[in-house]
Design an enzyme around this catalytic site. Structure first.
Site, PDB file in Angstrom:
ATOM      1  N   TYR A  66      16.606  60.119 -63.535  1.00  0.00           N
ATOM      2  CA  TYR A  66      16.954  58.710 -63.808  1.00  0.00           C
ATOM      3  C   TYR A  66      15.886  57.914 -64.362  1.00  0.00           C
ATOM      4  CZ  TYR A  66      13.979  58.292 -59.679  1.00  0.00           C
ATOM      5  OH  TYR A  66      12.805  58.273 -58.964  1.00  0.00           O
ATOM      6  N   ASP A 120      21.061  59.698 -57.333  1.00  0.00           N
ATOM      7  CA  ASP A 120      19.859  59.754 -58.737  1.00  0.00           C
ATOM      8  C   ASP A 120      20.694  60.138 -59.836  1.00  0.00           C
ATOM      9  OD1 ASP A 120      18.047  58.521 -56.878  1.00  0.00           O
ATOM     10  OD2 ASP A 120      16.920  60.329 -56.778  1.00  0.00           O
ATOM     11  N   ASP A 175      16.997  51.915 -53.622  1.00  0.00           N
ATOM     12  CA  ASP A 175      16.952  52.628 -54.820  1.00  0.00           C
ATOM     13  C   ASP A 175      18.356  52.930 -55.244  1.00  0.00           C
ATOM     14  OD1 ASP A 175      14.631  52.865 -53.107  1.00  0.00           O
ATOM     15  OD2 ASP A 175      14.013  54.492 -54.156  1.00  0.00           O
ATOM     16  N   ARG A 249       8.890  48.498 -55.265  1.00  0.00           N
ATOM     17  CA  ARG A 249       9.741  49.300 -56.151  1.00  0.00           C
ATOM     18  C   ARG A 249      11.123  49.334 -55.570  1.00  0.00           C
ATOM     19  NH1 ARG A 249       7.040  53.871 -58.963  1.00  0.00           N
ATOM     20  NH2 ARG A 249       7.996  55.309 -57.863  1.00  0.00           N
ATOM     21  N   ILE A 251      12.457  47.262 -53.714  1.00  0.00           N
ATOM     22  CA  ILE A 251      13.255  46.023 -53.883  1.00  0.00           C
ATOM     23  C   ILE A 251      13.364  45.703 -55.445  1.00  0.00           C
ATOM     24  CG2 ILE A 251      12.747  43.595 -53.315  1.00  0.00           C
ATOM     25  CD1 ILE A 251      10.888  44.187 -51.157  1.00  0.00           C
ATOM     26  N   TRP A 253      14.172  48.055 -57.654  1.00  0.00           N
ATOM     27  CA  TRP A 253      15.504  48.923 -57.921  1.00  0.00           C
ATOM     28  C   TRP A 253      16.791  47.893 -57.609  1.00  0.00           C
ATOM     29  CZ3 TRP A 253      14.931  52.329 -61.279  1.00  0.00           C
ATOM     30  CH2 TRP A 253      13.816  53.412 -61.180  1.00  0.00           C
TER      31      TRP A 253
END
Length: 893
Positions: A66, A120, A175, A249, A251, A253
């Site tokens: 991803y 993912d 995520d 990170r 948050i 995403w």
């Protein structure tokens, strides 16, 4: 007297042109003006490094990843913005390495496994959707349909939320919203039959609203990383099912998911206002926690400057992209406030995270490599866990968002850079062999292998970050505040008044003129340079009562309340001790040193300090959850000697030019500090435990042109002792030692033994070591009680005369040895171009049976006058390349 000014170098040199790796020229002056041009320049740098080696390709071992495809999608969007197929060939070749057309018209996606039910695996489809719109290649459409099918069968929570993965059952992570929702929305808008569209959009909205319902915290305005609907995971709160912390990170995403979904989400759908309201909440929360100084965001969002927390690049890029895109599309209220936050963030990224290599290529630094939750007890979502993950350069979870952020910031600032102003692309030479020299690992806990020479990648990156502080041209002589150099008067109050006035006036230099000045402890404040003129001596009064009240300090790797260090600073920034004067601790055997020794060689049967030290060491070994260092009260009548100079939790430190004599304990001991320069210092101090310089749990340290003549280790890198060190859990890392001389001492450059927090990325070069009372040149010491991971240590061009023991000495049997449960690690040590003239042994390496030393390389080294054979126990992968050992019995033959 005016202090020396050292303004930090500009990120962009004032050159008109810089040569790129593939010999193409770009006009830096023009590029520096626009965010879009930054995106292009960065994209060119990365593609120039990645394309020749086919680093993202399936045949090169890359996964259906991803993050890689996020960067590829940013390139396609950059093509769209430029109106030119600048990166299309690179993206297509990469995608085509995964997607194979079958005879029946179907396709196979290499490395993709539906049965893993890994959300993912959906995310790369976003780039495939963009590719299909550009090329209309039927293979890409077939791949899109394969990925869409996964939503049909993907397992869900009891409330209908997509599991993150099969191996993470009943869990939704922030995520995961980015991994699935933008692709799903694009599919619904552009590829789905009309009969499926409404149900798809309903499902997408439901996923966004569900994670908002469970993960949002109204108190902070932030979103927790993960939610376990079963409340069964070890990291999950048993009442809410939520993970315990806010990871930036994650948050990020979620923020990118929201703005990318809104691109294609129907304007008339009843859930659209709810999604924009969630975006507004998220934007309010992240701006609330934006660092006011840099404009960036912290790894653990709400923890700011807490020990170990750091400003993190990938999340900062994600937040900048999210804010800028939301403003550009009128999805946020109070545009002016958010505009200011986004612009400050963009400037902060350029200033603090973008590094320019000598060849003109760009690097994104300070990227958390990876973080997650579970499975099981692994990755527990604690603060300590998040700050322990590797920090790397150019992680693609940040490179793509940086490119996207530049595109949106160009729109936000109304620059709208014309494509004609962007220089043409270089020849990326797809598939040619080359080495990527800009993806160096800064935190080598990562298992990623790199062919980089760390001297050409990691070393320059460290050096570029270390910048001595500069001070205003204001001078505060201590004589203006009543100090007298009569050799009898205590100048402490005058020095304190001068420091207070300097700090209150906005900073400058506190001047110690020529003469001898008696003083008690000195506490530095931010923006203060304590400058000793040539001929000046600060002589510290060896009366323990003056070093009260107690301060928060660290002693032999253990935090406690104890005597003030002779020179101390706590949570200050921009501080310095400079000049050609003398700092004299006045320690002797009738005061400080007498607490442990009667004279240089004689220890009493019961040293005054023994009982207190033993008690402190027992407290250091208590279970972590029972430890409270502020309840460890020592000081008067406890005989725990203070260090000479100890900045604690400080940033931007310079110690330059001074001579240090007769220290009570360790001489220079920065603890939990960042950006430390120690330069041109002379240390002569032969008392008990008189280590010369002990950077402890520090990051970005330069020690150069300094002379050591000490009663213990000359330099000893440390990071806390036993459970107390594991409680703090901050390594020493990114340390450069160069052009130094070493005389007496137990070790020249030593790592340990208080190393429980670990040590990594140490570079030692161009040093001279010579004395019959210098025991070892390069020394590593730990044991199974200390534990700790010591890795990525590089030494070159070391000239050794005489040492009493081994030139290279590593010992896991130090003190408690194998009698502990914390496996020590020493690995990836490279020592080259070392010569020595006389030693007992050339090399001693003693690991433990349960903890072998590993991956030690000794290259192009010559050891003369060696009396004994090497001692090698429990060592794996010891490589000796072009090593010559001349025994004393061989001389003359």
């Amino acid at each position: 007297m005016k202090p020396t000014h050292r303004p930090p170098p500009s990120l962009l040199h004032s050159l008109s042109f810089v040569l790129y790796p593939l010999s193409f020229a770009l006009c830096l002056a023009a590029l520096a003006q626009t965010p879009l041009a930054w995106s292009v320049r960065f994209a060119d740098s990365r593609v120039a490094a990645l394309a020749p080696a086919k680093r993202f390709n399936a045949e090169s071992g890359a996964s259906w990843d991803y993050a890689n495809f996020l960067f590829l999608n940013s390139l396609l969007n950059l093509d769209t913005r430029l109106g030119q197929p600048r990166y299309l060939d690179f993206v297509r070749r990469t995608a085509d390495s995964f997607i194979t057309a079958n005879a029946d018209g179907s396709v196979t996606i290499a490395k993709y496994k539906l049965e893993d039910y890994n959300i993912d695996f959906i995310a790369p489809g976003r780039a495939i959707e963009t590719l299909y719109k550009t090329t209309k290649d039927a293979r890409y459409l077939a791949a899109i349909k394969i990925l869409r099918h996964q939503f049909t069968v993907h397992p869900r929570t009891s409330e209908g939320g997509f599991w993150h993965k099969k191996i993470y059952p009943h869990q939704m992570w922030l995520d995961g919203l980015f991994m699935g929702a933008p692709f799903y929305t694009d599919y619904a808008a552009n590829f789905a039959p009309a009969s499926e569209k409404r149900a798809a959009f309903d499902d997408i909205a439901y996923q966004i609203l569900l994670i908002d319902k469970h993960a949002y915290d109204a108190k902070t305005g932030l979103y927790y990383h993960g939610w376990d609907s079963s409340h069964a995971q070890p990291w999950a709160d048993k009442t809410t099912g939520l993970s315990p912390n806010f990871w930036s990170r994650a948050i990020g995403w979620y923020g990118m998911a929201l703005v990318d979904v809104l691109d294609n989400f129907p304007a008339d759908h009843p859930a659209r206002p709810k999604i924009t309201a969630i975006l507004q909440k998220l934007a309010d929360g992240i701006v609330k926690h934006q660092d006011p100084t840099t404009g960036l965001w912290w790894q653990v969002t709400d923890q700011g400057t807490r020990e170990g927390n750091y400003l993190e690049a990938t999340a900062s890029c994600m937040f900048t992209y999210t804010l800028a895109k939301a403003i550009n599309n009128n999805w946020l209220s109070d545009r002016a406030a958010f505009h200011a936050a986004a612009e400050k963030a963009w400037n902060g990224i350029l200033k603090h995270f973008i590094r320019e290599n000598p060849d003109g290529s760009l690097v994104l630094t300070q990227c958390c490599k990876v973080a997650g939750l579970g499975p099981g007890n692994k990755r527990d979502g604690s603060f300590a866990y998040y700050i322990s993950e590797p920090i790397v350069n150019n992680d693609n979870k940040g490179t793509g968002p940086f490119v996207f952020a530049g595109i949106e910031m160009d729109r936000l600032l109304k620059i709208d850079t014309p494509a004609t102003s962007i220089p043409p692309p270089p020849d990326f030479r797809y598939g040619a062999k080359t080495i990527d020299k800009s993806s160096s690992i800064q935190n080598p806990k990562s298992k990623t292998k790199s062919s980089d020479d760390p001297w050409l990648s990691v070393y320059p990156a460290i050096l570029a970050r270390i910048k001595p502080p500069a001070f205003p041209d204001r001078v505060y002589p201590i004589t203006n505040y009543g100090a007298s150099a009569d050799g009898k008067s205590d100048a402490s109050a005058a020095i304190r008044a001068a420091i207070d006035a300097c700090a209150a006036g906005g900073g400058g230099t506190v001047l110690i003129p020529a003469g001898t000045w008696l003083t008690g402890p000195i506490h530095l404040k931010s923006n203060t340079n304590l400058h000793l003129e040539e001929g000046a001596t600060l002589q510290f009064i060896p009366d323990p009562r003056l070093y009260q009240p107690n301060v928060f300090t660290r002693w032999e790797g253990v935090e406690l309340m104890n005597f003030s260090p002779l020179i101390y600073a706590y949570e200050q920034q921009n501080i310095a001790i400079t000049g050609k004067g003398i700092l004299d601790g006045a320690a002797d055997y009738d005061n400080w040193w007498g607490w442990v020794l009667l004279d240089r060689k004689t220890k009493p049967k019961e040293p005054l300090a023994r009982a207190s030290r033993n008690r402190l060491m027992r407290e250091a070994q208590m279970p972590i959850e029972q430890q409270d260092p502020r309840q460890r009260i020592y000081g008067l009548h406890e005989y725990i000697r203070p260090p000479f100079i100890q900045p604690y939790r400080c940033q931007n430190i310079l110690i330059e030019g001074v001579t240090i004599l007769r220290s009570p304990f360790w001489e220079i001991n920065p603890v939990l500090c960042r950006n430390v320069t120690i330069r041109g210092v002379t240390i002569v101090s032969h008392g008990a435990n008189n280590d010369g310089c002990d950077p402890e749990s520090c990051t970005d340290v330069l020690i150069e042109n300094t002379s050591f003549d000490t009663g213990d280790d000359c330099i000893a890198i440390k990071s806390g002792r036993n459970n107390d060190g594991r409680r703090v859990n901050v390594p020493s890392e990114n340390i450069i030692i160069r052009n130094c001389t070493f005389k007496d001492g137990h070790g020249g450059v030593t790592i340990g033994s208080e190393i429980s927090g670990g040590c990594r990325n140490v570079f030692i070069e161009n040093c001279e070591m010579d004395s019959p009372r210098l025991d070892r040149a390069l020394r590593f010491k730990t044991n199974a009680v200390r534990g700790g991971v010591i890795e990525n240590i590089h030494a070159r061009n070391i000239r050794v005369g005489r040492v009493a023991d081994a030139v290279i000495h590593a010992d896991f049997n130090y003190e408690e040895g194998a009698r502990g449960d914390h496996i020590p690690v020493l690995r990836n040590v490279v020592i080259e171009n070392l010569t020595s003239k006389s030693s007992a042994r050339a090399i001693t390496l003693r690991g433990l049976e349960k903890a072998p030393i590993s991956d030690i390389t000794v290259r192009n080294c010559q050891f003369g006058g060696v009396k004994k054979d090497n001692l090698i126990e429990h060592v794996q992968n010891l490589r000796q390349e072009n090593v010559k050992i001349e025994r004393t019995s061989d001389v003359g033959k």
